[in-house]
Design a protein around this motif. Structure first.
Motif, short mmCIF file in Angstrom:
data_model
loop_
_atom_site.label_atom_id
_atom_site.label_comp_id
_atom_site.label_asym_id
_atom_site.label_seq_id
_atom_site.Cartn_x
_atom_site.Cartn_y
_atom_site.Cartn_z
N CYS A 113 14.53 13.86 27.86
CA CYS A 113 14.57 15.28 27.50
C CYS A 113 13.43 16.00 28.20
O CYS A 113 12.52 15.38 28.77
CB CYS A 113 14.49 15.49 25.99
SG CYS A 113 12.92 15.01 25.23
N GLY A 114 13.47 17.30 28.18
CA GLY A 114 12.46 18.12 28.85
C GLY A 114 13.10 19.36 29.44
O GLY A 114 14.33 19.48 29.47
N ASP A 115 12.27 20.28 29.94
CA ASP A 115 12.84 21.51 30.49
C ASP A 115 13.65 21.25 31.75
O ASP A 115 14.45 22.10 32.16
CB ASP A 115 11.74 22.54 30.76
CG ASP A 115 10.65 22.05 31.71
OD1 ASP A 115 10.74 20.91 32.20
OD2 ASP A 115 9.70 22.83 31.94
N ALA A 124 10.17 11.69 27.72
CA ALA A 124 9.96 13.12 27.53
C ALA A 124 8.81 13.64 28.39
O ALA A 124 8.11 14.57 28.00
CB ALA A 124 9.68 13.41 26.05
N ALA A 155 13.09 23.36 26.76
CA ALA A 155 12.46 22.09 26.38
C ALA A 155 12.76 21.74 24.93
O ALA A 155 13.10 20.60 24.61
CB ALA A 155 10.95 22.19 26.61
N SER A 178 16.51 20.76 24.55
CA SER A 178 16.81 19.42 25.05
C SER A 178 16.30 18.36 24.08
O SER A 178 16.92 17.31 23.90
CB SER A 178 16.20 19.22 26.43
OG SER A 178 14.79 19.04 26.35
N ALA A 179 15.15 18.63 23.44
CA ALA A 179 14.62 17.71 22.44
C ALA A 179 15.56 17.59 21.26
O ALA A 179 15.80 16.49 20.72
CB ALA A 179 13.25 18.19 21.97
N ALA A 226 8.63 18.99 24.39
CA ALA A 226 9.91 18.33 24.14
C ALA A 226 9.73 17.04 23.36
O ALA A 226 10.43 16.77 22.38
CB ALA A 226 10.64 18.07 25.45
#
Length: 475
Positions: free
Chosen positions: A430-432, A296, A442, A445-446, A18
């Motif tokens: 952000c991230g999963d 992240a 992921a 979200s990035a 991400a």
């Protein structure tokens, strides 16, 4: 005493998929960006260990060629994917059954061109397990040899998917799912996936024998406590693409992202101790001032830097890697245990899927255990694999056993796959754990976080070029 502090437009904390993907979108927009990673390498949970020429993934999450972000994310151009054989193999009642293959499934490499939709192929039952080196056994539907009786499959006809009518209903349901827009799936009533399957009106044999083991593998959730909406997204990707892995190991994806960033963007071995909207503090370089901070990291590390951030539950995953001189005769198929007769949820001869993961002439078999591993996990896995593959595993060599307690964030209902990425102006995450617990989530979200940052900065260009990190010196 520290030298003058470094300044950048955006500091990204964490060099997982991400963080690296967001850095690509930011630098591509002319925003000076630095990515700080506490570990000595990039990738986070997408790590690959090298042992005697083998490339062994620590988690081995399954990807899909239907993941749109894999072809849209900057920096992933040319990423080579190695696809499993179409559909999956299901082990049930002592037999293996091929199921779930979709029409026009595409090739193993670069299988991004176009969608791959189609009805579920009729299940084929493969009697027993052929011994390595022997001719494969005939399919139950193969033409009869004159003077010989037709083979009679053990168990119920069409197991584990039921009758031909049951299979047609399941195929039609998957085809509809492949063509349903994502926003419509996310608007459906939300239940735990196990309960939703029971309420769908599908044949019980198809649910228990195919959908449950398949979803367990896709979601890393053996009890199917995941939101039914996220389960539908996983089935949609399965029905619209091919299961696949990055060529060369899971680490190939984050390493490709890192290499494609401007030189000096990613700094490993830098531990961030605190964050604000306009600065981060590091153990090695003191304060680094910036215009925005993007967090992240994984969910737990993010909450340590930002108390109050929700930490989800996690699904533990154990991956056991073996090598053998007598590879099982399953080709590049993903093999699932529909009977749940042991600890292994799914297994594959990975060197048949991606030959680069094993030395020439060697075989790599990777098997995934979901949930807490049993005592003596390697012995239990060997016993289970002997039944699944129909061959002795006594002489198989264990290469590694990787257990990750917090491998995949749980997505229990109610689950919002579009959790806010802007916490406040200047601070983003952000991230999963902000989307779906997949590589697709992921990356998505990035994308959302980078878009929010660019909007808030009004980024027509960068504030300045990135300068080198300072070095600490003794007082």
């Amino acid at each position: 005493m520290l030298e003058p502090t470094y300044q950048a437009d955006v500091v990204v904390v964490g060099a997982g998929v991400a963080g690296l993907a967001a850095a690509h979108r930011l630098t591509g927009a002319g925003v000076s960006t630095v990515v700080l990673e506490a570990a000595q390498g990039v990738g986070g949970r997408m790590a690959t260990e090298k042992v005697d020429g083998f490339r062994l993934d620590r988690i081995g999450q399954l990807l899909s060629t239907a993941y749109t972000e894999l072809r849209l994310a900057p920096g992933l151009d040319g990423l080579a994917l190695r696809s499993f054989a179409p559909g999956v193999l299901l082990h049930s009642d002592g037999r293996r059954h091929r199921a779930g293959a979709v029409a026009s499934a595409g090739s193993a490499r670069g299988a991004f061109a176009g969608g791959t939709r189609g009805a579920l192929h009729v299940v084929r039952a493969l009697a027993g397990a052929p011994r390595p080196g022997s001719a494969p056994r005939r399919l139950a539907s193969a033409p009869r040899t004159p003077g010989r009786a037709a083979p009679v499959p053990r168990g119920r006809a069409g197991a584990p998917l039921g009758t031909a009518v049951d299979q047609a209903r399941l195929g039609a349901a998957l085809s509809r799912l492949a063509g349903t827009p994502v926003d419509r799936l996310l608007a459906r009533p939300e239940l735990p996936a196990a309960r939703a399957l029971e309420a769908r009106g599908l044949p019980a044999r198809a649910v228990d024998g195919f959908l449950r083991p398949l979803l367990s593998a896709l979601l890393c959730d053996p009890e199917l406590t995941t939101s039914s909406r996220c389960a539908d997204l996983a089935l949609r990707a399965f029905a619209g693409g091919r299961l696949c892995l990055p060529e060369g190991g899971a680490e190939a994806l984050p390493e490709r992202l890192a290499r494609a960033l401007p030189p000096g963007t990613v700094r490993t071995g830098v531990r961030v101790t605190s964050i604000a909207t306009n600065a981060v503090t590091t153990a090695e370089h003191g304060e680094i001032r910036c215009r925005a901070v993007l967090l992240a990291t994984d969910a737990r590390a993010a909450a340590e830097l930002l108390p109050g951030l929700r930490v989800p539950d996690f699904h533990p995953v154990t991956v056991v890697h073996h090598t053998t001189d007598e590879p099982p005769a399953t080709g590049a198929a993903l093999l699932l245990d529909a009977d749940r007769g042991g600890p292994v949820a799914h297994t594959a001869v990975i060197s048949h899927v991606d030959p680069s993961r094993a030395p020439a002439g060697r075989t790599l078999v990777s098997s995934t255990v979901l949930g807490p591993p049993p005592p003596g996990v390697d012995t239990a896995v060997r016993m289970h694999l002997a039944r699944l593959y129909g061959t002795s595993t006594a002489r198989w060599e264990t290469l590694a056993v990787h257990h990750t307690a917090e491998a995949v964030p749980a997505m229990r209902p109610p689950h919002d796959p579009h959790r806010p990425v802007r916490l406040l102006a200047g601070l983003y995450v952000c991230g999963d754990h902000r989307d779906t617990s997949t590589v697709q989530g992921a990356l998505r979200s990035a994308h959302r976080a980078a878009a929010a940052i660019l909007t808030d900065l009004g980024a027509a260009g960068s504030m300045h070029a990135a300068d080198p990190l300072p070095t600490a010196r003794a007082a």
